[in-house]
Design an enzyme around this catalytic site. Structure first.
Site, PDB file in Angstrom:
ATOM      1  N   ASP A   1      -8.950  -4.717  -5.960  1.00 21.53           N
ATOM      2  CA  ASP A   1      -8.589  -3.840  -4.845  1.00 21.53           C
ATOM      3  C   ASP A   1      -9.776  -2.956  -4.454  1.00 21.53           C
ATOM      4  OD1 ASP A   1      -7.419  -1.863  -3.131  1.00 21.53           O
ATOM      5  OD2 ASP A   1      -5.469  -2.346  -3.983  1.00 21.53           O
TER       6      ASP A   1
ATOM      7  N   HIS B   1      -7.564  -5.466  -1.375  1.00 16.18           N
ATOM      8  CA  HIS B   1      -6.349  -4.751  -0.979  1.00 16.18           C
ATOM      9  C   HIS B   1      -5.437  -5.635  -0.132  1.00 16.18           C
ATOM     10  CE1 HIS B   1      -3.931  -1.182  -0.600  1.00 16.18           C
ATOM     11  NE2 HIS B   1      -3.960  -1.244   0.720  1.00 16.18           N
TER      12      HIS B   1
ATOM     13  N   SER C   1       0.834  -1.196   0.000  1.00  9.51           N
ATOM     14  CA  SER C   1       0.000   0.000   0.000  1.00  9.51           C
ATOM     15  C   SER C   1       0.874   1.254   0.000  1.00  9.51           C
ATOM     16  CB  SER C   1      -0.966  -0.036   1.193  1.00  9.51           C
ATOM     17  OG  SER C   1      -1.980   0.924   1.062  1.00  9.51           O
TER      18      SER C   1
END
Length: 803
Positions: free
Chosen positions: A744, A778, A671
């Site tokens: 995601d 994610h 991330s």
């Protein structure tokens, strides 16, 4: 002939270099597989009397088949329209009960086959446990009798869990309020088959607003219709004998909450118009209080569509917000209203006011507290004692107030005023107990409150219990953990007079287990659980917290792992892996503090590099990467410079110990850590390669702020462009492995971010590899994808780092 062979060879190289590589799922090497393939210990839930313990078991990983389900993405939700529950739900597959004083567990009998258990909830008297089970056709409500450890099914597979927990216990312990599907729910619309009746039109009214880049929003009328379809439910009162009675008819129910005395029910519903630019928590809503017969008592709140918000993290909407019941009274609502129109730029003496509203709501609400900063929460105690919090992000300040909710004329007493990021000054969390309504309230004994603190200090972590006197406002230390080779978490005080405390103790080789500690008696520990270490193969690796300084004097730290048997005297030069995540601070003192404890159990998982300590690498995990902006300076004003300085300091610190080859260092992150990795490879020559997972690389695609950046692109274009690896792709020549989940769901980190960045790197001749993991969000969940990810990382590091 030679020319033809050369041409074929050239074509072969070209095809191999540019064509899509067809790779089937792979598994990592044995030393990594030995750590990945383990059996997860159960999660634990105890009743408040600490008489019974519920053990919840689940698979270590999901499977690709678990992720390969029907899915609707609507209004910020991801829903399975067949089963009517979030498609991202993690399930338990078995539950057991145990009397805490006994050692043997009891298998709960009567559970459904192939159980997929979620939404576990103890009854108010803690003699029953409700849970939902998801089958191939839907969600059903089940209940476990704790004493007999028997489960029974209460409803058909027609519970509507699309908005989370679908049921609430009545105070009588005999009935449960359940959200159920409509019996004749209409079929979902197919956007491909149903032709639109017109274009999609949105308007900008001229009002200034900054909305972040949300995923899974409504896009058209078909989405609107399906959103309304899947969220519409009826509320039923379901008795433990299975009898169900309609309580309220069809509506878009967003939340149901009984008053502490159980005589009133607060219900919130979602209204139209829906929005295409914000998720459902900013759609219009209405909140109504009903009696137990379903008769309306009072409409207590109506919230319009909230698409327009002032700029800044401390911005909020106008009107009543944070509405809930006071835990310490029978039926009193409280809520918050902004005194600055929700706009942080407005100068006012007080930002928020807390109001209360007593049932039956036939009188006007009254103010009980004003906060100088944005309201941050309340812990209720009794009629004269409560604790409130406020906060202000720009200064990182947080205050704690002791106040009398029965007398607004009495000025609240500030009992803590500190930098929220100053963990060494954290006074701890107030202990709570269940009151006669079964709600958590402040534990008050002889005019004393109690604080349980994490106990981070310069010398290490030493959790503590403090007694706080309401009259004198003075604290007295009751207990401090003295472990230097273990980590102790103080969970709750079980007996204030005897000094019994529920704790969790672990070490780097000892799995976390629960104990009762008597703080009045030395070394008085009673074990509750005995979970074993599932990672025996790394129990002998060296693990230590190292502390070092950045060139500007900022203190940094990280957890250093060395392979088992590594000779610290011979000091073989090994490759180094650094895993990190940048964090923004407003002062150097807070940035230099550490919350790492080397005695924390070493739990390798796909989100770190710890696996590779078994393959001859040195690993610096959770390396501190602070980004500091003091005073009026914003952290991101010098993001790149500080990022590189953090990396230099980390490498130099490990090199000074004599363990590594400085030419063989890799960096990785997930991330914002992926964003960090791409920037480090772009703007420094410190690394041989990098691994970036599920990141965002073009900040102009998140123009109204990202991470902790409050300025928009048009206010700080140079910051956005300089910080974007995509904008600087021409500089990037270091090998980079890019990984992203195909689905995601995180704001800003669209899969498109990785795809476009890879295309830029490929077109500019950079050595890069892109891996898109099918069906993943994610965070990654499917075993097939996780094993392949580890294989990809292993192959990449062997090629570009070790060899």
């Amino acid at each position: 002939m030679r020319l033809k062979t050369t041409l074929l060879l050239f074509l072969g190289i070209s095809i191999h270099s540019f064509a899509q590589e067809n790779v089937t799922y792979q598994k990592p090497s044995k030393s990594i597989m030995d750590l990945v393939d383990y059996e997860r210990a159960p999660s634990v839930s105890m009743d408040t009397k600490k008489e019974y313990m519920l053990l919840m078991y689940r698979n270590t990983y999901k499977t690709l088949d678990d992720l390969n389900q029907d899915e609707l993405r609507l209004g910020g939700l991801r829903i399975n329209p067949v089963t009517n529950i979030s498609s991202t739900t993690t399930y338990s597959n078995n539950i057991k009960l145990r009397k805490i004083k006994d050692k043997a567990e009891t298998q709960v009998s009567g559970l459904p086959e192939n159980a997929k258990i979620s939404n576990i909830s103890w009854s108010p008297d803690e003699k029953k446990i409700a849970f939902s089970n998801t089958s191939d056709t839907g969600v059903a409500l089940w209940v476990v009798d704790v004493a007999s450890a028997k489960a029974m099914k209460l409803t058909e597979d027609n519970v509507n869990a699309n908005l989370g927990n679908p049921f609430s216990w009545y105070n009588d312990n005999e009935n449960i309020l359940v959200k159920m599907l409509l019996e004749n729910r209409s079929a979902l619309l197919d956007g491909k088959k149903n032709l639109p009746t017109g274009p999609i039109v949105s308007n900008a009214t001229g009002s200034i607003s900054q909305n972040r880049t949300y995923q899974d929003l409504l896009k058209n009328k078909t989405d609107e219709a399906n959103f309304e379809n899947v969220l519409t439910a009826e509320l039923y009162k379901v008795n433990l004998n299975g009898l169900k009675t309609l309580f309220k008819g069809a509506d878009l129910y967003a939340g149901e909450n009984f008053s502490p005395d159980g005589k009133y029910l607060m219900i919130s519903t979602i209204l139209k118009p829906f929005s295409y630019i914000v998720p459902l928590n900013r759609f219009p809503s209405k909140t109504v209080i009903y009696d137990l017969n379903g008769e309306e008592v009072k409409v207590v709140n109506e919230v319009p569509l909230n698409e327009i918000m002032p700029k800044g993290f401390m911005a909020t909407r106008t009107g009543k917000r944070n509405m809930n019941w006071r835990n310490d009274e029978a039926a009193t609502l409280y809520f918050v209203e902004a005194l600055d129109e929700g706009n942080p730029e407005n100068k006012v003496d007080f930002r928020d006011v807390v109001m209360q509203w007593k049932a039956p709501f036939d009188q006007q609400p009254t103010a009980i507290l004003k906060t100088k900063q944005r309201y941050g929460g309340i812990i209720w105690g009794n009629a004269t004692t409560a604790v409130a919090f406020d906060q202000w992000y720009d200064t990182r300040n947080t205050k704690t107030y002791l106040f009398n909710p029965s007398d607004a004329a009495l000025e609240p007493k500030v009992i803590s005023d500190r930098n929220s990021q100053d963990i060494y000054a954290d006074p701890g969390n107030f202990e709570t107990v269940k009151n006669n309504y079964g709600k958590n309230v402040l534990a008050i004994e002889n005019n004393n409150l109690f604080l349980l603190g994490d106990g981070f200090t310069k010398e290490g972590q030493f959790p503590f219990i403090d007694e706080f006197n309401i009259k004198s406002l003075q604290t007295k230390r009751l207990y401090t953990s003295t472990y230097k080779d273990k980590k102790e978490d103080l969970l709750s005080i079980e007996d204030f007079k005897k000094g019994e405390v529920l704790v969790k103790i672990q070490s780097k080789n000892e799995y976390p287990n629960y104990y009762f500690r008597n703080i009045n008696k030395k070394d008085a520990l009673t074990p509750i659980t005995t979970f074993a270490n599932p990672f025996e193969s790394i129990k002998n690796v060296s693990k230590e917290l190292i502390q070092y300084k950045r060139k500007d004097g900022v203190s940094l730290s990280g957890t250093l792992y060395l392979p088992a048997g590594y000779d610290k005297k011979k000091k073989e030069k090994l490759p180094l892996l650094i895993w990190a995540y940048p964090t923004e601070y407003k002062d150097k003192n807070s940035a230099g503090q550490t919350d790492q404890n080397p005695n924390e159990f070493t739990f390798p998982y796909y989100g770190s590099f710890v696996y590779w300590v078994t393959k001859g690498y040195v690993v610096l995990d959770d390396a501190a990467f602070p980004i500091i902006g003091e005073g009026t300076t914003e952290p991101n004003d010098t993001f790149i410079e500080q990022l590189v300085a953090n990396a230099e300091a980390a490498i130099n610190a490990v090199d000074a110990l004599g363990y590594i080859n400085k030419k063989k260092v890799a960096v990785g992150g997930h991330s914002y850590g992926a964003f960090m990795t791409a920037n480090l490879l772009t703007h420094s020559d410190l690394f041989a390669c990098g691994i970036a997972r599920s990141g965002a690389y073009n900040r102009t695609l998140t123009p109204f702020g990202f991470q902790s950046e409050q300025r928009n692109y048009w206010e700080a274009p140079e910051i956005y462009n300089t910080m974007s690896p995509f904008m600087n792709a021409k500089q990037m020549k270091t090998p980079l492995l890019l990984v992203h989940g195909e689905a995601d769901n995180n704001p800003g980190t669209f899969t498109l971010q990785t795809e476009r960045y890879f295309q830029a790197l490929k077109g500019l001749g950079a050595p890069a590899r892109m891996v898109i993991l099918p069906k993943e969000s994610h965070g990654y969940a499917a075993k097939e994808n996780i094993l392949h990810l580890l294989w990809e990382q292993d192959q990449f590091l062997e090629k570009y780092l070790k060899n």
